[in-house]
Design a protein around this motif. Structure first.
Motif, short mmCIF file in Angstrom:
data_model
loop_
_atom_site.label_atom_id
_atom_site.label_comp_id
_atom_site.label_asym_id
_atom_site.label_seq_id
_atom_site.Cartn_x
_atom_site.Cartn_y
_atom_site.Cartn_z
N MET A 1 17.61 -51.74 66.05
CA MET A 1 17.18 -52.32 67.33
C MET A 1 16.10 -53.38 67.11
SD MET A 1 15.51 -50.44 70.66
CE MET A 1 14.14 -49.80 69.72
N ASN A 2 15.10 -53.07 66.30
CA ASN A 2 14.03 -54.04 66.07
C ASN A 2 14.50 -55.24 65.24
OD1 ASN A 2 11.97 -52.93 67.61
ND2 ASN A 2 11.33 -51.56 65.97
N ARG A 3 15.48 -55.03 64.37
CA ARG A 3 16.07 -56.14 63.63
C ARG A 3 16.78 -57.09 64.59
NH1 ARG A 3 19.53 -53.57 60.74
NH2 ARG A 3 17.97 -52.88 59.26
N PHE A 4 17.55 -56.53 65.51
CA PHE A 4 18.26 -57.34 66.50
C PHE A 4 17.29 -58.12 67.38
CE2 PHE A 4 20.08 -57.68 70.79
CZ PHE A 4 21.18 -58.47 70.51
N ILE A 5 16.29 -57.43 67.92
CA ILE A 5 15.31 -58.09 68.80
C ILE A 5 14.49 -59.11 68.02
CG2 ILE A 5 13.25 -57.70 70.21
CD1 ILE A 5 14.53 -54.99 70.99
N GLY A 6 14.08 -58.76 66.81
CA GLY A 6 13.26 -59.66 66.00
C GLY A 6 14.00 -60.92 65.60
N ARG A 7 15.29 -60.78 65.31
CA ARG A 7 16.06 -61.96 64.91
C ARG A 7 16.31 -62.88 66.10
NH1 ARG A 7 17.59 -62.28 59.82
NH2 ARG A 7 19.37 -63.62 60.24
N ILE A 8 16.34 -62.35 67.30
CA ILE A 8 16.41 -63.21 68.48
C ILE A 8 15.05 -63.84 68.74
CG2 ILE A 8 16.72 -63.21 70.99
CD1 ILE A 8 18.89 -61.08 70.56
N TYR B 1 5.26 -63.34 69.06
CA TYR B 1 4.41 -62.48 68.22
C TYR B 1 4.70 -61.00 68.44
CZ TYR B 1 0.16 -60.58 66.17
OH TYR B 1 -0.71 -59.86 65.43
N VAL B 2 4.71 -60.57 69.71
CA VAL B 2 4.82 -59.12 69.96
C VAL B 2 6.25 -58.61 69.81
CG1 VAL B 2 2.78 -59.02 71.42
CG2 VAL B 2 5.00 -59.25 72.48
N LEU B 3 7.25 -59.44 70.10
CA LEU B 3 8.63 -58.99 69.93
C LEU B 3 9.10 -59.11 68.48
CD1 LEU B 3 10.26 -60.46 73.17
CD2 LEU B 3 9.50 -58.12 72.75
N GLY B 4 8.50 -60.02 67.72
CA GLY B 4 8.86 -60.17 66.32
C GLY B 4 8.04 -59.30 65.38
N VAL C 1 7.07 -55.87 60.35
CA VAL C 1 6.64 -54.63 59.69
C VAL C 1 7.81 -54.01 58.92
CG1 VAL C 1 5.90 -52.25 60.13
CG2 VAL C 1 4.76 -54.14 61.27
N GLN C 2 8.99 -54.04 59.53
CA GLN C 2 10.18 -53.49 58.89
C GLN C 2 10.48 -54.20 57.58
OE1 GLN C 2 14.70 -53.92 60.07
NE2 GLN C 2 13.53 -52.90 61.66
N LEU C 3 10.28 -55.52 57.55
CA LEU C 3 10.54 -56.30 56.34
C LEU C 3 9.41 -56.21 55.32
CD1 LEU C 3 12.02 -59.57 57.88
CD2 LEU C 3 13.26 -57.70 56.80
N GLY C 4 8.28 -55.64 55.72
CA GLY C 4 7.12 -55.59 54.84
C GLY C 4 6.44 -56.94 54.72
N ALA C 5 6.62 -57.79 55.72
CA ALA C 5 6.07 -59.14 55.69
C ALA C 5 4.69 -59.23 56.32
CB ALA C 5 7.02 -60.11 56.41
N LEU D 1 4.48 -57.84 76.86
CA LEU D 1 3.50 -57.22 75.96
C LEU D 1 3.72 -55.72 75.88
CD1 LEU D 1 0.94 -57.51 74.22
CD2 LEU D 1 -0.38 -57.14 76.30
N CYS D 2 3.98 -55.06 77.01
CA CYS D 2 4.23 -53.61 76.99
C CYS D 2 5.46 -53.29 76.15
CB CYS D 2 4.44 -53.10 78.42
SG CYS D 2 2.95 -53.06 79.42
N ILE D 3 6.52 -54.07 76.31
CA ILE D 3 7.75 -53.83 75.55
C ILE D 3 7.48 -54.03 74.06
CG2 ILE D 3 10.07 -54.73 75.09
CD1 ILE D 3 10.21 -55.37 78.13
N GLY D 4 6.79 -55.11 73.71
CA GLY D 4 6.51 -55.38 72.30
C GLY D 4 5.64 -54.32 71.65
N VAL D 5 4.62 -53.86 72.35
CA VAL D 5 3.75 -52.81 71.79
C VAL D 5 4.51 -51.50 71.66
CG1 VAL D 5 1.67 -51.44 72.21
CG2 VAL D 5 1.61 -53.89 72.57
N PHE D 6 5.35 -51.20 72.63
CA PHE D 6 6.16 -49.97 72.55
C PHE D 6 7.13 -50.03 71.37
CE2 PHE D 6 9.80 -47.30 73.91
CZ PHE D 6 9.13 -46.08 73.95
N LEU D 7 7.77 -51.19 71.17
CA LEU D 7 8.67 -51.35 70.01
C LEU D 7 7.90 -51.21 68.69
CD1 LEU D 7 10.92 -54.31 71.21
CD2 LEU D 7 11.55 -51.89 71.05
N MET D 8 6.69 -51.75 68.65
CA MET D 8 5.87 -51.62 67.45
C MET D 8 5.49 -50.16 67.20
SD MET D 8 4.49 -53.16 64.88
CE MET D 8 3.88 -54.81 65.02
N LEU D 9 5.22 -49.44 68.28
CA LEU D 9 4.90 -48.01 68.16
C LEU D 9 6.09 -47.24 67.58
CD1 LEU D 9 2.58 -46.06 68.80
CD2 LEU D 9 3.48 -45.87 71.10
N LEU D 10 7.29 -47.53 68.09
CA LEU D 10 8.49 -46.88 67.57
C LEU D 10 8.71 -47.22 66.09
CD1 LEU D 10 11.00 -47.42 70.53
CD2 LEU D 10 9.73 -45.34 69.94
#
Length: 198
Positions: free
Chosen positions: A15-22, A62-65, A70-74, A171-180
């Motif tokens: 999910m985060n890969r899909f959202i991050g790549r968009i 920033y918040v959606l990517g 983090v997943q990529l270790g970047a 911002l809420c969506i991005g922080v929640f995704l980062m928490l997950l």
């Protein structure tokens, strides 16, 4: 590791890969806005919306990517000692330090929810209850019933005066995704400690 944890890691990663790549293409939107801002200031009458829109797009970028990064270790790390450690030692340290990140993201998410409720005209002390009631009103009575619960919508104090709730929801969506994603990284580190490759 239990299958449910492995499924959680795979689901959050995909999910985060899909959202991050968009979200990474928002940099081109940002460049276009700033280009138009430069052109309009040089050749035409400057427009009021460009600076704030560029800021909003940068926040979304920033918040959606961030979870994908983090997943990529970047993400940025202090690599003075960390780079020479074994994978197991890194996993122990990461599993410990990610707890601080999860705590910070929890506090940040609570503040973002509160700020979003404020931007929708709620001035009470229970923002999660406000959103629960808003959802119930929307499901039972439709958009009209939910709109009746909204108060004075917060606007930016600039000349353009956009509504602030869309960027606060982002911002809420991005922080929640980062928490997950942080929780998935914790489980991944536990797996590495136990010798399971994830």
């Amino acid at each position: 590791m239990p299958r449910i944890i492995l499924a959680y890691i795979r689901a959050i990663d995909s999910m985060n890969r899909f959202i991050g790549r968009i979200a990474m293409y928002l940099i081109f939107v940002l460049a276009g806005i700033l280009l138009w801002s430069s052109i309009s200031k040089t050749f035409f009458t400057p427009v009021h919306w460009t600076l704030e829109t560029a800021q909003f797009v940068m926040v979304a970028y920033y918040v959606l990517g961030g979870p994908y990064s983090v997943q990529l270790g970047a993400n940025v790390r202090m690599d003075l000692f960390y780079g020479n450690w074994s994978l197991r030692t890194k996993a122990w340290v990461d599993a410990f330090t990610v707890m601080f990140l999860i705590f910070y993201l929890g506090v940040l998410f609570t503040g973002a929810i509160s700020s979003t409720a404020y931007s929708l005209g709620y001035f009470g002390t229970e923002p999660f209850g406000f959103f629960r009631d808003l959802l119930v009103a929307f499901v039972t009575g439709g958009p009209g019933a939910a709109a009746e619960m909204l108060g004075f919508l917060e606007r930016s104090p600039t000349a353009w005066r956009p509504y602030l709730w869309p960027i606060k929801v982002t911002l809420c969506i991005g922080v929640f995704l980062m928490l997950l994603q942080a929780l998935a990284e914790f489980f991944r580190d536990i797996g590495r400690i136990r010798g399971v490759a994830l």
